[in-house]
Design an enzyme around this catalytic site. Structure first.
Site, PDB file in Angstrom:
ATOM      1  N   SER A  42       0.817  -1.222   0.000  1.00 41.89           N
ATOM      2  CA  SER A  42       0.000   0.000   0.000  1.00 41.89           C
ATOM      3  C   SER A  42       0.849   1.269   0.000  1.00 41.89           C
ATOM      4  O   SER A  42       0.327   2.366  -0.187  1.00 41.89           O
ATOM      5  CB  SER A  42      -0.962   0.007   1.190  1.00 41.89           C
ATOM      6  OG  SER A  42      -0.249  -0.070   2.395  1.00 41.89           O
ATOM      7  N   TYR A  84       6.164 -18.179   4.542  1.00 42.64           N
ATOM      8  CA  TYR A  84       5.538 -18.248   3.230  1.00 42.64           C
ATOM      9  C   TYR A  84       5.649 -19.632   2.595  1.00 42.64           C
ATOM     10  O   TYR A  84       4.797 -20.024   1.810  1.00 42.64           O
ATOM     11  CB  TYR A  84       6.111 -17.184   2.289  1.00 42.64           C
ATOM     12  CG  TYR A  84       5.410 -15.834   2.435  1.00 42.64           C
ATOM     13  CD1 TYR A  84       4.029 -15.739   2.270  1.00 42.64           C
ATOM     14  CD2 TYR A  84       6.110 -14.681   2.723  1.00 42.64           C
ATOM     15  CE1 TYR A  84       3.377 -14.529   2.404  1.00 42.64           C
ATOM     16  CE2 TYR A  84       5.468 -13.451   2.857  1.00 42.64           C
ATOM     17  CZ  TYR A  84       4.099 -13.389   2.695  1.00 42.64           C
ATOM     18  OH  TYR A  84       3.446 -12.184   2.824  1.00 42.64           O
ATOM     19  N   GLU A 106       5.744   2.133  11.239  1.00 41.21           N
ATOM     20  CA  GLU A 106       5.142   1.319  10.184  1.00 41.21           C
ATOM     21  C   GLU A 106       4.548   0.081  10.868  1.00 41.21           C
ATOM     22  O   GLU A 106       5.271  -0.710  11.462  1.00 41.21           O
ATOM     23  CB  GLU A 106       6.208   0.896   9.168  1.00 41.21           C
ATOM     24  CG  GLU A 106       5.641   0.063   8.038  1.00 41.21           C
ATOM     25  CD  GLU A 106       6.677  -0.274   6.971  1.00 41.21           C
ATOM     26  OE1 GLU A 106       7.854   0.089   7.137  1.00 41.21           O
ATOM     27  OE2 GLU A 106       6.298  -0.916   5.979  1.00 41.21           O
TER      28      GLU A 106
HETATM   29  P1  DGT Z   1       4.468  -1.292   1.894  1.00 40.82           P
HETATM   30  O1  DGT Z   1       5.582  -0.291   2.051  1.00 40.82           O
HETATM   31  O2  DGT Z   1       3.135  -0.693   2.194  1.00 40.82           O
HETATM   32  O3  DGT Z   1       4.508  -1.994   0.590  1.00 40.82           O
HETATM   33  O4  DGT Z   1       4.676  -2.355   3.062  1.00 40.82           O
HETATM   34  P2  DGT Z   1       5.359  -3.760   3.065  1.00 40.82           P
HETATM   35  O5  DGT Z   1       4.688  -4.661   2.116  1.00 40.82           O
HETATM   36  O6  DGT Z   1       6.837  -3.615   2.958  1.00 40.82           O
HETATM   37  O7  DGT Z   1       5.054  -4.216   4.560  1.00 40.82           O
HETATM   38  P3  DGT Z   1       3.899  -5.160   5.128  1.00 40.82           P
HETATM   39  O8  DGT Z   1       3.901  -4.998   6.606  1.00 40.82           O
HETATM   40  O9  DGT Z   1       2.605  -4.883   4.491  1.00 40.82           O
HETATM   41  O10 DGT Z   1       4.379  -6.623   4.753  1.00 40.82           O
HETATM   42  C1  DGT Z   1       5.559  -7.230   5.252  1.00 40.82           C
HETATM   43  C2  DGT Z   1       5.648  -8.702   4.882  1.00 40.82           C
HETATM   44  O11 DGT Z   1       5.478  -9.549   6.037  1.00 40.82           O
HETATM   45  C3  DGT Z   1       4.580  -9.143   3.942  1.00 40.82           C
HETATM   46  O12 DGT Z   1       5.124 -10.139   3.109  1.00 40.82           O
HETATM   47  C4  DGT Z   1       3.517  -9.709   4.851  1.00 40.82           C
HETATM   48  C5  DGT Z   1       4.308 -10.388   5.904  1.00 40.82           C
HETATM   49  N1  DGT Z   1       3.628 -10.575   7.222  1.00 40.82           N
HETATM   50  C6  DGT Z   1       3.083 -11.693   7.735  1.00 40.82           C
HETATM   51  N2  DGT Z   1       2.657 -11.538   8.972  1.00 40.82           N
HETATM   52  C7  DGT Z   1       2.882 -10.306   9.282  1.00 40.82           C
HETATM   53  C8  DGT Z   1       2.611  -9.561  10.437  1.00 40.82           C
HETATM   54  O13 DGT Z   1       2.102  -9.982  11.468  1.00 40.82           O
HETATM   55  N3  DGT Z   1       2.936  -8.307  10.354  1.00 40.82           N
HETATM   56  C9  DGT Z   1       3.498  -7.791   9.224  1.00 40.82           C
HETATM   57  N4  DGT Z   1       3.745  -6.521   9.204  1.00 40.82           N
HETATM   58  N5  DGT Z   1       3.815  -8.467   8.142  1.00 40.82           N
HETATM   59  C10 DGT Z   1       3.499  -9.710   8.164  1.00 40.82           C
END
Ligand code: DGT
Length: 230
Positions: free
Chosen positions: A31, A69, A103
């Protein structure tokens, strides 16, 4: 009373206790949370904390994100235990600035990710209850109090496009359905407010906007974060 008035009161009471004004940035995978944080790095009075994803990739040499994953049923509990610990540490970090911008949070870890694993049967009820016991203990602390939630609202299609484009190796197996389901969970938690509880008032940004114009949208919302502390 308006949300803003209520927020001002919360902030005033929290300032008395010496805690910084704390805003958490939430939204689907892809996002644009990282870009949002970067925008605020120009301000000296804001301490910024990116998600500790590198720690999840290397817990004493183990890439827990990759394990989660590749075999979610086996590793979800291990992964979420570590996510909860690393997020707690960030909530507890002492800073000199009056504003803390994080974040994600312990809240999205539980209300979005554990929620999804539970629904899919990837985390079994006994494991969820252990996570929940820790969660209750952790969120009873003053350190995890939050003053504002910034919801970067996307459509799942746009979030998925961005995930494909950035090509993070652990996310190569993430299907569109997963992003669609996580989207619904975020929506029900932060927009419709029918799932769990919001830890603070929520502001909603249109995060589908292209990177070339999104800083205008950020600017529009800056006062919600920056003008809170005199
Ligand atoms: P952005 O900058 O909005 O693209 O954010 P992302 O994708 O770097 O960060 P996020 O938190 O949406 O996703 C981090 C990775 O960790 C994503 O592959 C999902 C995975 N994940 C699984 N379980 C959790 C959890 O409990 N918390 C977070 N934050 N990520 C998780």
């Amino acid at each position: 009373r308006s949300v803003i008035t209520k927020m001002a009161e919360t902030i005033a009471s929290k300032r008395l206790s010496g805690r910084p004004f704390t805003a958490v940035v939430e939204g689907n995978i892809g996002s644009g949370k990282t870009t949002f944080l970067k925008h605020f790095s120009r301000y000296d009075n804001v301490a910024i904390f990116a998600e500790p994803i590198d720690m999840w990739r290397n817990c004493n040499g183990y890439n827990l994100l990759e394990y989660m994953y590749t075999d979610a049923k086996k590793w979800s509990f291990t992964f979420q235990s570590y996510v909860q610990l690393t997020m707690l540490r960030i909530h507890q970090k002492k800073i000199v600035q009056p504003i803390k911008l994080m974040e994600r949070s312990v809240y999205s870890a539980r209300f979005c990710f554990v929620e999804k694993m539970q629904r899919d049967g990837l985390m079994l009820p006994p494991s969820v209850s252990v996570i929940d016991e820790w969660f209750k203990y952790i969120t009873s602390m003053e350190d995890t109090a939050v003053d504002l939630v910034v919801y970067l609202r996307t459509t799942p299609e746009v979030a998925y496009e961005r995930i494909l484009k950035r090509n993070r190796s652990e996310e190569r197996t993430v299907p569109y359905d997963y992003i669609q389901a996580l989207h619904e969970i975020h929506e029900n938690w932060l927009y419709n407010k029918t799932l769990h509880t919001c830890p603070a008032p929520v502001i909603v940004l249109d995060a589908d906007l292209d990177i070339s114009v999104i800083s205008e949208e950020y600017k529009r919302f800056e006062p919600h974060i920056l003008n809170k502390i005199p």
